[in-house]
Motif scaffolding. Structure first.
Motif, PDB file in Angstrom:
ATOM      1  N   ALA A 403       0.868  -1.185   0.000  1.00  0.00           N
ATOM      2  CA  ALA A 403       0.000   0.000   0.000  1.00  0.00           C
ATOM      3  C   ALA A 403       0.898   1.226   0.000  1.00  0.00           C
ATOM      4  O   ALA A 403       1.868   1.297   0.765  1.00  0.00           O
ATOM      5  CB  ALA A 403      -0.932   0.006   1.202  1.00  0.00           C
ATOM      6  N   GLU A 404       0.571   2.212  -0.813  1.00  0.00           N
ATOM      7  CA  GLU A 404       1.397   3.405  -0.920  1.00  0.00           C
ATOM      8  C   GLU A 404       0.559   4.575  -1.411  1.00  0.00           C
ATOM      9  O   GLU A 404      -0.528   4.409  -1.977  1.00  0.00           O
ATOM     10  CB  GLU A 404       2.554   3.168  -1.899  1.00  0.00           C
ATOM     11  CG  GLU A 404       2.098   2.878  -3.315  1.00  0.00           C
ATOM     12  CD  GLU A 404       3.245   2.632  -4.266  1.00  0.00           C
ATOM     13  OE1 GLU A 404       4.301   3.270  -4.092  1.00  0.00           O
ATOM     14  OE2 GLU A 404       3.087   1.798  -5.181  1.00  0.00           O
ATOM     15  N   ARG A 405       1.080   5.771  -1.162  1.00  0.00           N
ATOM     16  CA  ARG A 405       0.533   7.005  -1.709  1.00  0.00           C
ATOM     17  C   ARG A 405       1.701   7.827  -2.234  1.00  0.00           C
ATOM     18  O   ARG A 405       2.760   7.871  -1.610  1.00  0.00           O
ATOM     19  CB  ARG A 405      -0.255   7.789  -0.670  1.00  0.00           C
ATOM     20  CG  ARG A 405      -1.521   7.088  -0.185  1.00  0.00           C
ATOM     21  CD  ARG A 405      -2.400   8.018   0.622  1.00  0.00           C
ATOM     22  NE  ARG A 405      -3.605   7.378   1.105  1.00  0.00           N
ATOM     23  CZ  ARG A 405      -4.582   8.010   1.753  1.00  0.00           C
ATOM     24  NH1 ARG A 405      -4.483   9.325   1.982  1.00  0.00           N
ATOM     25  NH2 ARG A 405      -5.654   7.364   2.167  1.00  0.00           N
ATOM     26  N   GLY A 406       1.477   8.483  -3.344  1.00  0.00           N
ATOM     27  CA  GLY A 406       2.567   9.176  -3.992  1.00  0.00           C
ATOM     28  C   GLY A 406       2.976  10.477  -3.345  1.00  0.00           C
ATOM     29  O   GLY A 406       4.110  10.934  -3.534  1.00  0.00           O
ATOM     30  N   THR A 421      -6.550  -7.822   9.690  1.00  0.00           N
ATOM     31  CA  THR A 421      -7.171  -6.502   9.631  1.00  0.00           C
ATOM     32  C   THR A 421      -6.113  -5.478   9.997  1.00  0.00           C
ATOM     33  O   THR A 421      -5.413  -5.633  11.001  1.00  0.00           O
ATOM     34  CB  THR A 421      -8.351  -6.400  10.610  1.00  0.00           C
ATOM     35  OG1 THR A 421      -9.278  -7.442  10.337  1.00  0.00           O
ATOM     36  CG2 THR A 421      -9.044  -5.058  10.483  1.00  0.00           C
ATOM     37  N   ALA A 422      -5.994  -4.440   9.190  1.00  0.00           N
ATOM     38  CA  ALA A 422      -4.953  -3.439   9.410  1.00  0.00           C
ATOM     39  C   ALA A 422      -5.556  -2.048   9.383  1.00  0.00           C
ATOM     40  O   ALA A 422      -6.502  -1.768   8.632  1.00  0.00           O
ATOM     41  CB  ALA A 422      -3.860  -3.543   8.347  1.00  0.00           C
ATOM     42  N   ALA A 423      -5.000  -1.172  10.229  1.00  0.00           N
ATOM     43  CA  ALA A 423      -5.324   0.254  10.198  1.00  0.00           C
ATOM     44  C   ALA A 423      -4.104   0.991   9.682  1.00  0.00           C
ATOM     45  O   ALA A 423      -2.991   0.802  10.196  1.00  0.00           O
ATOM     46  CB  ALA A 423      -5.718   0.749  11.579  1.00  0.00           C
ATOM     47  N   GLU A 435      -7.507   4.681   7.216  1.00  0.00           N
ATOM     48  CA  GLU A 435      -8.290   3.656   6.541  1.00  0.00           C
ATOM     49  C   GLU A 435      -8.071   2.314   7.226  1.00  0.00           C
ATOM     50  O   GLU A 435      -6.975   2.023   7.714  1.00  0.00           O
ATOM     51  CB  GLU A 435      -7.932   3.563   5.059  1.00  0.00           C
ATOM     52  CG  GLU A 435      -6.485   3.265   4.750  1.00  0.00           C
ATOM     53  CD  GLU A 435      -6.207   3.238   3.253  1.00  0.00           C
ATOM     54  OE1 GLU A 435      -7.162   3.208   2.475  1.00  0.00           O
ATOM     55  OE2 GLU A 435      -5.024   3.234   2.874  1.00  0.00           O
ATOM     56  N   VAL A 436      -9.126   1.516   7.277  1.00  0.00           N
ATOM     57  CA  VAL A 436      -9.060   0.152   7.804  1.00  0.00           C
ATOM     58  C   VAL A 436      -9.257  -0.792   6.635  1.00  0.00           C
ATOM     59  O   VAL A 436     -10.185  -0.614   5.823  1.00  0.00           O
ATOM     60  CB  VAL A 436     -10.130  -0.081   8.880  1.00  0.00           C
ATOM     61  CG1 VAL A 436     -10.128  -1.537   9.340  1.00  0.00           C
ATOM     62  CG2 VAL A 436      -9.897   0.847  10.068  1.00  0.00           C
ATOM     63  N   THR A 437      -8.376  -1.775   6.537  1.00  0.00           N
ATOM     64  CA  THR A 437      -8.384  -2.643   5.370  1.00  0.00           C
ATOM     65  C   THR A 437      -8.045  -4.063   5.781  1.00  0.00           C
ATOM     66  O   THR A 437      -7.638  -4.331   6.916  1.00  0.00           O
ATOM     67  CB  THR A 437      -7.376  -2.125   4.326  1.00  0.00           C
ATOM     68  OG1 THR A 437      -7.491  -2.876   3.125  1.00  0.00           O
ATOM     69  CG2 THR A 437      -5.947  -2.222   4.845  1.00  0.00           C
ATOM     70  N   SER A 438      -8.201  -4.979   4.849  1.00  0.00           N
ATOM     71  CA  SER A 438      -7.793  -6.362   5.072  1.00  0.00           C
ATOM     72  C   SER A 438      -6.448  -6.590   4.406  1.00  0.00           C
ATOM     73  O   SER A 438      -6.152  -6.001   3.353  1.00  0.00           O
ATOM     74  CB  SER A 438      -8.837  -7.330   4.498  1.00  0.00           C
ATOM     75  OG  SER A 438      -8.967  -7.137   3.091  1.00  0.00           O
ATOM     76  N   VAL A 449      -4.149  -6.440  -0.427  1.00  0.00           N
ATOM     77  CA  VAL A 449      -4.650  -5.439   0.505  1.00  0.00           C
ATOM     78  C   VAL A 449      -5.978  -4.921  -0.017  1.00  0.00           C
ATOM     79  O   VAL A 449      -6.106  -4.573  -1.194  1.00  0.00           O
ATOM     80  CB  VAL A 449      -3.661  -4.270   0.661  1.00  0.00           C
ATOM     81  CG1 VAL A 449      -4.250  -3.184   1.551  1.00  0.00           C
ATOM     82  CG2 VAL A 449      -2.356  -4.759   1.246  1.00  0.00           C
ATOM     83  N   GLY A 450      -6.964  -4.871   0.880  1.00  0.00           N
ATOM     84  CA  GLY A 450      -8.253  -4.310   0.514  1.00  0.00           C
ATOM     85  C   GLY A 450      -9.342  -5.349   0.477  1.00  0.00           C
ATOM     86  O   GLY A 450      -9.078  -6.542   0.620  1.00  0.00           O
ATOM     87  N   PRO A 451     -10.577  -4.910   0.335  1.00  0.00           N
ATOM     88  CA  PRO A 451     -10.994  -3.502   0.211  1.00  0.00           C
ATOM     89  C   PRO A 451     -10.822  -2.743   1.522  1.00  0.00           C
ATOM     90  O   PRO A 451     -10.702  -3.339   2.585  1.00  0.00           O
ATOM     91  CB  PRO A 451     -12.466  -3.620  -0.180  1.00  0.00           C
ATOM     92  CG  PRO A 451     -12.904  -4.908   0.441  1.00  0.00           C
ATOM     93  CD  PRO A 451     -11.725  -5.827   0.342  1.00  0.00           C
ATOM     94  N   SER A 452     -10.803  -1.422   1.417  1.00  0.00           N
ATOM     95  CA  SER A 452     -10.577  -0.591   2.595  1.00  0.00           C
ATOM     96  C   SER A 452     -11.728   0.383   2.770  1.00  0.00           C
ATOM     97  O   SER A 452     -12.453   0.694   1.823  1.00  0.00           O
ATOM     98  CB  SER A 452      -9.267   0.176   2.466  1.00  0.00           C
ATOM     99  OG  SER A 452      -9.304   1.066   1.371  1.00  0.00           O
ATOM    100  N   ARG A 453     -11.888   0.848   4.007  1.00  0.00           N
ATOM    101  CA  ARG A 453     -12.885   1.878   4.290  1.00  0.00           C
ATOM    102  C   ARG A 453     -12.202   3.033   5.008  1.00  0.00           C
ATOM    103  O   ARG A 453     -11.340   2.835   5.855  1.00  0.00           O
ATOM    104  CB  ARG A 453     -14.024   1.319   5.140  1.00  0.00           C
ATOM    105  CG  ARG A 453     -13.632   0.821   6.519  1.00  0.00           C
ATOM    106  CD  ARG A 453     -14.841   0.294   7.287  1.00  0.00           C
ATOM    107  NE  ARG A 453     -14.465  -0.272   8.583  1.00  0.00           N
ATOM    108  CZ  ARG A 453     -14.385   0.432   9.701  1.00  0.00           C
ATOM    109  NH1 ARG A 453     -14.642   1.745   9.667  1.00  0.00           N
ATOM    110  NH2 ARG A 453     -14.050  -0.138  10.846  1.00  0.00           N
ATOM    111  N   THR A 454     -12.592   4.234   4.660  1.00  0.00           N
ATOM    112  CA  THR A 454     -12.050   5.432   5.290  1.00  0.00           C
ATOM    113  C   THR A 454     -12.824   5.734   6.564  1.00  0.00           C
ATOM    114  O   THR A 454     -14.046   5.639   6.598  1.00  0.00           O
ATOM    115  CB  THR A 454     -12.131   6.632   4.337  1.00  0.00           C
ATOM    116  OG1 THR A 454     -11.398   6.334   3.141  1.00  0.00           O
ATOM    117  CG2 THR A 454     -11.554   7.885   4.979  1.00  0.00           C
TER     118      THR A 454
END
Length: 772
Positions: A403-406, A421-423, A435-438, A449-454
């Protein structure tokens, strides 16, 4: 450079209990038993990068923790009269998800408390006056481990207590001169990891002379008062401050391929050194060291050694695999942290990777230990979530970015008890997006990774994520510009403040609402984009230039966040605006920005302060005739440096716990702090000329304005002498200079009465010099 993941962490077994099988009473050299009485002293072991490795065998009495029973606090569990506005932070949730152990200053000092997630009855578990720093509830629910800082200083202890207040004892750090730091719990709750810093013995270790202490709080006279010094302070000369020991070569991912650990930007600049952040072994002197143990809270099993490091600025056990085979360690100086996977059976390092500064809880093993989820900025500008594949031996055949953001970095990572489950908390221009995701590995060895919820947040910043699953759903420590730090929970996705956290309306006295800051984007003189938060005093006209305080944070890797700061609120109430910038070296803006102040780049960081002052003046916000500069720790250093580099820019300065001379700082600070600082500021021997040029005392003749310094009497991070000598030099030049000495405080001002005295004294000083 060829990868060699062996012998990165090595040591003896001075005490081995039943927590992990290993040869009783035997040291391990390259994975084999070594008996000094049979073979003589342990030999050097060839290490990575071609350097000889010296196996360190610390004296058992100096490292192995010894438990010290303490009186129970079970009865009575009295709740002191709370402060109207208090903070609650660093929560840890019990296995049921129904109760939280947390730190709260409602009694005037950060102490250990417990309370129900959905109720309002709280209990004080440790009534001692020593500030509490970290908390960890055991996975089996039987114990709460926590660290305290006696006297508010830098030496900490690890304690544990039953949730009902019984069984309280010191697990590590009770030995004079030592310090202990909290690690993770074993997953079955039978033991907790602690790191012990050995005391450093120096020649002629007599305490410094002590003058008469002031009879009450207030300004101290540095010409007549000198606070007690740590043993050997007066004899240290900058040579014996680093931890010393073996020189570590590069360690790759443990796959056997030729792989280099990505280096921070700026390598080769003055002040940027080899990966261990210190001098080569021939230039280092033996001192203390760091040793990580598993400790049984009951004391039935003897402490079990996990790792020994000499020359590591930090060493923390962040996670243990559920089968106990593997340990995740975080080591290294600021800017050059590493994650290490260590096999507990033979203490072999099987994997190493650069990880980002910031939150020390860098990752977790998956339940079957086939994947390590890791927060890292290796070869990246911003930290991301890495999935590291692990084989049966703990070695890694590869890794992927999961998981990354630019444009922003992963700041906090937490995994639920189920391991799937990851935060993920992302730092987006100072605020948090959560975000909480699998998370799960796939059959092909790739991460999914995902789906995620904000998660919608009631505060701007998440400071800790103690729980991701369970009936409480999500538990967070939050802070924001309008609120005091508190603990929130999210049953069925709805945000609810815990009843024992301070209410929003109690953040400040009635009639003075908090000021919400606005972002500013200055530009440095060399074109580097900067940023900061501007706080406008209430009732001030939009076009009216104001008296303004430039406030500089510490670190320098800290970051200005849009959170409520009582100091800023005090200054705003006096009619003073505040601009809190992130100059180069700050975190939150990418790895290149953090490294931009290394070596000679620190001169540019000093120029950034002037550029920020010019920006608010040109923008019409600040009056150029009524500017002041203020800061603490590294910010205190920048205050002194700004006053002597730009003597006509500011009317006054307030420097708290700042370094005035790097030579005396290195001579007096804690060895593990010096070890970490060597990478960031420069090595006390190899970079002596650079450090001399960067020291405010070198240019003190240029000082033109009055200055107030503030210091905790027990500060051994930046010793009190750093403020004393700057004040003395200013007075010798006919300038007004004062020292506010805070009793029973160290580098961080933790007690409510000390913080209040600091705020009011500083505000009085600044109001007198720039508001009138």
């Amino acid at each position: 450079m060829a990868a060699n993941a062996r012998n990165q962490v090595t040591g003896d077994h001075p005490r081995t209990g039943s927590l992990r099988p290993s040869p009783v009473g035997e040291n391990l050299v390259d994975g084999m038993p070594w008996r000094p009485e049979e073979h003589g002293p342990a030999p050097g072991v060839p290490g990575a990068g071609g350097h000889d490795r010296t196996v360190v065998v610390p004296p058992p009495a100096a490292t192995a923790p010894v438990q010290v029973p303490l009186p129970d606090t079970a009865a009575p569990l009295d709740t002191p009269q709370p402060l109207r506005s208090h903070g609650c932070w660093y929560p840890s949730v019990d296995p049921s998800g129904g109760y939280v152990a947390f730190i709260c200053d409602r009694g005037g000092v950060p102490q250990l408390w417990t309370g129900p997630v959905g109720g309002d009855e709280v209990h004080l578990l440790d009534s001692d006056p020593h500030p509490v720093k970290e908390v960890a509830w055991s996975p089996d629910g039987r114990w709460i481990a926590y660290t305290t800082a006696p006297g508010g200083g830098e030496h900490t202890r690890v304690l544990c207590v039953r949730p009902d207040g019984t069984g309280r004892r010191i697990l590590a750090g009770a030995e004079p001169g030592s310090s202990a730091h909290l690690g993770c719990w074993q997953h079955d709750g039978r033991a907790v990891a602690v790191t012990v810093a050995e005391p450093v013995l120096t020649p002629g270790g007599a305490d410094g002379e002590e003058g008469a202490a002031p009879t009450g709080p207030g300004l101290a006279d540095p010409d007549t008062y000198t606070a007690p010094r740590p043993a050997g302070w007066a004899t240290r000369d900058g040579r014996a401050v680093l931890l010393g020991g073996p020189h570590h070569g590069d360690a790759g991912p443990g796959s056997g391929r030729d792989t280099e650990i990505p280096q921070p930007h700026g390598a080769g600049m003055p002040g940027v050194h080899d990966r261990d952040g210190g001098a080569p072994a021939r230039e280092r002197t033996s001192g203390g060291g760091l040793a990580a143990y598993l400790v049984d809270p009951l004391g039935v099993a003897a402490p079990t050694l996990l790792a020994v490091e000499r020359g590591a600025a930090t060493l923390r056990v962040c996670d243990l695999s559920r089968d106990g085979r593997l340990a995740l360690l975080r080591r290294g100086p600021r800017g050059r942290r590493e994650a290490l996977v260590v096999r507990t059976g033979d203490l072999r390092t099987t994997f190493a990777l650069h990880v980002a500064d910031g939150d020390p809880w860098i990752g977790r093993f998956s339940p079957d230990a086939t994947t390590l989820w890791l927060r890292s900025d290796a070869a990246r500008e911003f930290a991301a979530l890495f999935a590291v594949r692990l084989d049966a031996e703990g070695e890694s055949p590869g890794l992927t970015v999961a998981a990354e953001r630019g444009d922003c970095g992963l700041e906090l990572l937490a995994l639920g008890h189920d391991g799937y489950t990851a935060a993920l908390a992302w730092n987006v221009r100072g605020a948090t997006e959560l975000e909480v995701t699998s998370v799960s590995p796939t059959s092909a060895g790739q991460a999914r990774v995902g789906p995620s919820r904000t998660v919608s947040l009631p505060h701007e910043v998440v400071t800790r994520i103690p729980r991701v699953d369970g009936h409480a759903g999500l538990v967070l420590a939050l802070s924001g510009s309008q609120r005091r730090p508190g603990v929130w929970w999210f049953p069925e996705g709805a945000a609810r403040r815990t009843a024992w956290s301070s209410r929003d309306e109690d953040a400040v006295p009635p009639g003075r609402p908090p000021v919400r800051p606005v972002p500013l984007r200055p530009v440095a003189r060399d074109g580097l984009p900067l940023s900061g938060w501007y706080y406008r005093a209430p009732d001030r006209g939009a076009g009216e230039p104001a008296p303004c305080v430039i406030h500089l944070h510490g670190g320098p890797e800290e970051q200005e966040r849009p959170v409520f700061n009582p100091l800023y609120h005090e200054l705003l109430g006096r009619g003073l605006d505040v601009f809190a910038p992130d100059v180069r070296g700050s975190s939150g803006h990418g790895r290149s920005f953090v490294d931009a102040d290394l070596g000679t780049g620190r001169f540019a960081a000093i120029e950034d302060v002037a550029a920020c002052a010019a920006h608010v003046v040109v923008a019409g916000l600040a009056d150029p005739r009524r500017l002041a500069v203020m800061g603490r720790s590294y910010g205190g250093y920048l205050v002194m440096a700004s006053l002597v580099w730009h003597p006509d820019l500011f009317r006054t300065g307030v420097a708290a716990c700042g370094m005035s001379d790097f030579a005396t700082f290195y001579a007096g600070t804690e060895p593990w702090i010096a070890e970490s600082a060597a990478h960031k500021y420069g090595h006390p021997e190899r970079d002596r000329e650079l450090l001399h040029a960067l020291s405010p005392m070198t240019r003190v003749d240029a000082l033109r304005v009055p200055v107030l310094t503030v210091h905790g009497e027990h500060d051994t991070n930046v010793p009190l002498g750093e403020s004393e000598q700057f004040v003395r030099a200013a007075r010798e030049r006919g300038l007004r200079a004062e020292l506010l000495l805070l009793r029973d405080e160290g580098h961080d001002f933790l007690r409510a009465d000390s913080r209040r005295l600091f705020r009011r004294t500083a505000a009085d000083w600044l109001q007198r010099h720039i508001a009138e």
